[in-house]
Design a protein around this motif. Structure first.
Motif, short mmCIF file in Angstrom:
data_model
loop_
_atom_site.label_atom_id
_atom_site.label_comp_id
_atom_site.label_asym_id
_atom_site.label_seq_id
_atom_site.Cartn_x
_atom_site.Cartn_y
_atom_site.Cartn_z
N ARG A 182 -18.86 59.27 -44.64
CA ARG A 182 -19.08 59.81 -43.30
C ARG A 182 -20.45 60.48 -43.24
O ARG A 182 -20.95 60.99 -44.23
N PRO A 183 -21.07 60.51 -42.04
CA PRO A 183 -22.41 61.13 -41.91
C PRO A 183 -22.45 62.59 -42.37
O PRO A 183 -23.45 63.03 -42.88
N GLU A 184 -21.37 63.34 -42.20
CA GLU A 184 -21.40 64.74 -42.61
C GLU A 184 -21.39 64.90 -44.12
O GLU A 184 -21.68 65.98 -44.63
N ILE B 108 -23.42 63.21 -46.07
CA ILE B 108 -24.73 62.79 -46.54
C ILE B 108 -25.64 64.00 -46.70
O ILE B 108 -25.70 64.85 -45.81
N PRO C 97 -30.65 60.38 -41.49
CA PRO C 97 -29.74 59.23 -41.39
C PRO C 97 -30.04 58.38 -40.16
O PRO C 97 -30.51 58.89 -39.14
N GLU D 128 -26.13 54.50 -38.03
CA GLU D 128 -24.85 54.25 -38.69
C GLU D 128 -24.52 55.31 -39.73
O GLU D 128 -23.52 55.20 -40.41
N GLY D 129 -25.39 56.32 -39.89
CA GLY D 129 -25.11 57.40 -40.81
C GLY D 129 -25.68 57.21 -42.20
O GLY D 129 -25.52 58.08 -43.04
N ARG D 130 -26.33 56.07 -42.45
CA ARG D 130 -26.91 55.86 -43.78
C ARG D 130 -28.30 56.48 -43.82
O ARG D 130 -29.07 56.33 -42.86
#
Length: 171
Positions: free
Chosen positions: A22-24, A26, A35, A38-40
């Protein structure tokens, strides 16, 4: 998932059955590794950032005198250059063009010498020492040369410039 990981190494990108994080979850290690949609994390270049958020103080950018000295004494290098340029402008306005522009050019060359010789020059330090010396010295030298070549009765004659001017106008 580490922040330096490429999109092709991301889980799920190579057919892996792992679920993407999930983005949180990262961790962003620097401002340009934010990011993507898509959160990457995506790694952008740090070489030429679009916006500068902080700048380092130029070397030699400290006070030119102790902190308890009055403000003009702390900034004597820039004041010396600016006052000489101001005097040159005043002399130029008094219909002594060559002398006034010579003063301006000499003030800039003196600024380059101050930047080279004096460790702390206060606000005279704008960029790195090398950049300041080249800028002040180059502009000052160009102004001095132009002041010496000004018409009528130039004090300096450079023969190839007359040929170059004649070639560009007649050709």
């Amino acid at each position: 998932m580490p922040a330096e990981q490429n999109a092709s190494d991301a889980p799920g990108a190579s057919g892996s059955s792992e679920a993407p994080e999930r983005p949180e979850d990262i961790t962003v290690r620097d401002a340009v590794s934010a990011p993507d949609a898509e959160g990457r994390p995506r790694r952008a270049t740090r070489r030429f950032p679009l916006f500068t958020r902080d700048t380092a103080r130029p070397e030699g950018g400290g006070r030119a005198a102790p902190g308890d000295a009055p403000a003009p004494a702390r900034q004597w290098p820039i004041l010396a250059v600016l006052l000489t340029v101001g005097l040159g402008l005043l002399v130029t306005a008094m219909d002594q063009f060559r002398l006034g522009t010579l003063l301006i050019g000499v003030a800039l060359v003196a600024g380059a010498l101050l930047r080279w010789l004096v460790r702390n020059v206060g606000m005279l330090a704008v960029r790195s020492r090398f950049t300041d010396i080249v800028t002040y010295g180059g502009l000052g030298l160009a102004i001095v040369l132009l002041a010496l070549m000004v018409q009528p009765e130039p004090k300096l004659r450079i023969p190839f410039l007359a040929d170059l001017l004649h070639f560009t106008i007649s050709g």
